[in-house]
Design an enzyme around this catalytic site. Structure first.
Site, short mmCIF file in Angstrom:
data_model
loop_
_atom_site.label_atom_id
_atom_site.label_comp_id
_atom_site.label_asym_id
_atom_site.label_seq_id
_atom_site.Cartn_x
_atom_site.Cartn_y
_atom_site.Cartn_z
N LYS A 1 0.90 -1.05 0.41
CA LYS A 1 0.07 -0.21 -0.12
C LYS A 1 1.75 1.42 -0.24
CE LYS A 1 -4.41 -1.50 1.42
NZ LYS A 1 -5.52 -2.23 1.94
N LYS B 1 -4.58 -10.58 -6.90
CA LYS B 1 -5.88 -10.84 -5.94
C LYS B 1 -7.22 -9.51 -6.56
CE LYS B 1 -6.65 -8.42 -1.97
NZ LYS B 1 -6.26 -8.29 -0.54
N LYS C 1 -11.26 -4.79 -4.33
CA LYS C 1 -11.84 -3.30 -4.78
C LYS C 1 -11.22 -2.04 -5.22
CE LYS C 1 -12.82 -3.71 -0.08
NZ LYS C 1 -13.64 -4.52 1.06
P1 TYM Z 1 -10.82 -6.34 3.42
O1 TYM Z 1 -12.07 -5.89 3.98
O2 TYM Z 1 -9.88 -5.93 2.93
O3 TYM Z 1 -11.29 -7.80 3.10
C1 TYM Z 1 -12.11 -8.93 4.15
C2 TYM Z 1 -12.41 -10.13 3.79
O4 TYM Z 1 -12.06 -10.39 2.19
C3 TYM Z 1 -11.22 -11.07 2.25
N1 TYM Z 1 -10.60 -11.06 0.89
C4 TYM Z 1 -11.02 -12.31 0.05
N2 TYM Z 1 -10.42 -13.34 -0.16
C5 TYM Z 1 -10.16 -14.18 -0.96
N3 TYM Z 1 -10.24 -13.47 -2.29
C6 TYM Z 1 -10.04 -12.48 -2.15
N4 TYM Z 1 -9.99 -11.96 -3.73
C7 TYM Z 1 -10.24 -11.48 -1.34
N5 TYM Z 1 -10.16 -10.18 -0.75
C8 TYM Z 1 -10.61 -9.89 -0.04
C9 TYM Z 1 -10.15 -11.13 3.48
O5 TYM Z 1 -9.15 -11.81 3.51
C10 TYM Z 1 -10.70 -10.49 4.19
O6 TYM Z 1 -10.72 -11.52 5.20
N6 TYM Z 1 -7.52 -6.35 8.23
C11 TYM Z 1 -9.14 -7.05 7.29
C12 TYM Z 1 -10.18 -5.85 8.25
C13 TYM Z 1 -9.97 -5.98 9.71
C14 TYM Z 1 -10.55 -7.95 10.33
C15 TYM Z 1 -10.35 -6.67 11.81
C16 TYM Z 1 -10.30 -9.00 9.76
C17 TYM Z 1 -10.01 -4.94 10.33
N7 TYM Z 1 -10.34 -5.70 11.53
C18 TYM Z 1 -10.49 -8.10 12.77
C19 TYM Z 1 -10.65 -10.44 10.50
C20 TYM Z 1 -10.45 -9.17 12.57
C21 TYM Z 1 -9.16 -6.18 5.61
O7 TYM Z 1 -9.24 -5.25 5.08
O8 TYM Z 1 -9.96 -6.72 4.79
#
Ligand code: TYM
Length: 331
Positions: free
Chosen positions: A113, A195, A198
């Site tokens: 990032k 990957k 969004k």
């Molecule tokens: P975020 O918002 O980027 O993604 C949310 C969840 O979706 C999964 N994910 C994917 N899985 C498979 N293929 C993909 N292309 C893909 N893109 C996203 C991510 O692995 C995630 O599980 N930091 C986290 C949010 C968060 C969180 C937490 C999660 C904040 N605090 C505490 C668990 C526990 C995040 O940015 O996810």
């Protein structure tokens, strides 16, 4: 037993979020009958990168509605917004004070990032993992379902729990990640080395759950595939078709080898056309429920109840943590 997970409202939810995360939240909700389940919208995490405030508010509500439209049952799962539970910030700070800059700078997502930021790198981008650790440890969660890209952050949360327990005495449960075998990393449809995300600049690579159904079908039909015509799972030589087979398997629950057998005499065009129908059908069901919910008052009532429950658990825990650290006066 307690399970927790969250998603950042930094854009529209994608098929990657659905297959890698939400579908597993729903599966575990239905399977783990005795587990307390908390699923939240990680809005504090979204502002590590500049956000438009109108879009941010829309995305928060959209995710709440989509959680339910995808199958989370508010009678079973507590759904809340991270910023409505101030103890996340309170513990986040304590976690930051127990993290080392070196380990934060080594985080893969931070490096990625940072490389993409043109207008300066916020300190929040660096201190994101201690806040994420706080999200989990605050609730003594045992299980955290996530996609593979969050694995390193989960390891950091485990390290921080162990580090704190070592210094201050047994305080936190050390959480386990739950990463699905199929769907842990759904790839971009236009570049299967990346990957699906969004924040992807190439719109053709990413399917959003709120995209028009015809556009979704078109994106699948024009997904990048390899020059040979066999429908075979081979991540090294055929990443494009392997990604589509993974999506097919996640949606239908069929094993990849059974899908290969079904399409043994078929071609890419037929396979993609079938997959396009399957994905569009699944998403249509989600969009219909979303459209009903987003207009209703029900959503606010669900988020209020989730906020109250999360604050109840979190405030109890933060008081204990303040006492362990010696902050303020004994409570
Ligand atoms: P975020 O918002 O980027 O993604 C949310 C969840 O979706 C999964 N994910 C994917 N899985 C498979 N293929 C993909 N292309 C893909 N893109 C996203 C991510 O692995 C995630 O599980 N930091 C986290 C949010 C968060 C969180 C937490 C999660 C904040 N605090 C505490 C668990 C526990 C995040 O940015 O996810």
């Amino acid at each position: 037993m307690r399970l927790i997970s969250g998603i950042k409202p930094s854009g529209s939810l994608t098929l990657g979020n659905y297959l890698g995360a939400i579908k597993n939240f729903v599966k575990l909700q239905d399977e783990l009958k005795d587990t307390d389940i908390l699923i939240f919208i990680a809005d504090l995490h979204a502002i590590t990168i500049p956000q438009d405030k109108v879009n941010l508010r829309k995305n928060i509500k959209d995710i709440a509605a989509l959680y339910i439209a995808c199958g989370l049952d508010p009678n079973r799962t507590h759904i809340f917004i991270q910023s409505e539970v101030p103890a996340h910030n309170q513990l986040g700070w304590i976690m930051e004070c127990n993290s080392y800059i070196g380990e934060l700078e080594r985080m893969t997502q931070f490096k990625d990032k940072k490389a993409k930021q043109v207008q300066g790198v916020s300190a929040g981008l660096l201190t994101y993992p201690p806040l994420m650790a706080a999200d989990i440890l605050l609730y003594d969660a045992n299980l955290v379902p996530v996609g593979i890209d969050q694995k390193q952050h989960l390891e950091m949360a485990r390290n921080l729990a162990e580090r704190f327990n070592h210094i201050y005495g047994d305080t936190f449960v050390v959480p386990e990640p739950y990463i699905p075998k199929t769907g842990e990393k759904i790839k971009s449809l236009s570049d299967p080395s990346k990957k699906m995300s969004k924040s992807d600049d190439d719109e053709k690579g990413c399917i959003c759950l709120l995209d028009d159904l015809n556009i979704i079908k078109k994106k699948i039909k024009s997904a990048v595939t390899d020059s040979d015509t066999k429908i075979k799972y081979d991540l090294t030589n055929k990443p494009g078709i392997s990604n589509l087979l993974t999506i097919y398997s996640c949606i239908t629950g069929m094993a990849i080898k059974d899908i290969e057998a079904k399409y043994i005499d078929s071609n890419y065009a037929q396979f993609k056309a079938d997959l396009a129908e399957l994905v569009a059908n699944e998403i249509k069901g989600i969009q219909d429920k979303y459209n009903d919910l987003i207009k209703s008052k029900e959503l606010d009532a669900i988020l209020d109840a989730g906020k109250d429950y999360a604050n109840y658990l979190a405030n109890r825990k933060i008081t204990k943590i303040y006492n362990k650290v010696g902050l303020g006066r004994k409570r």
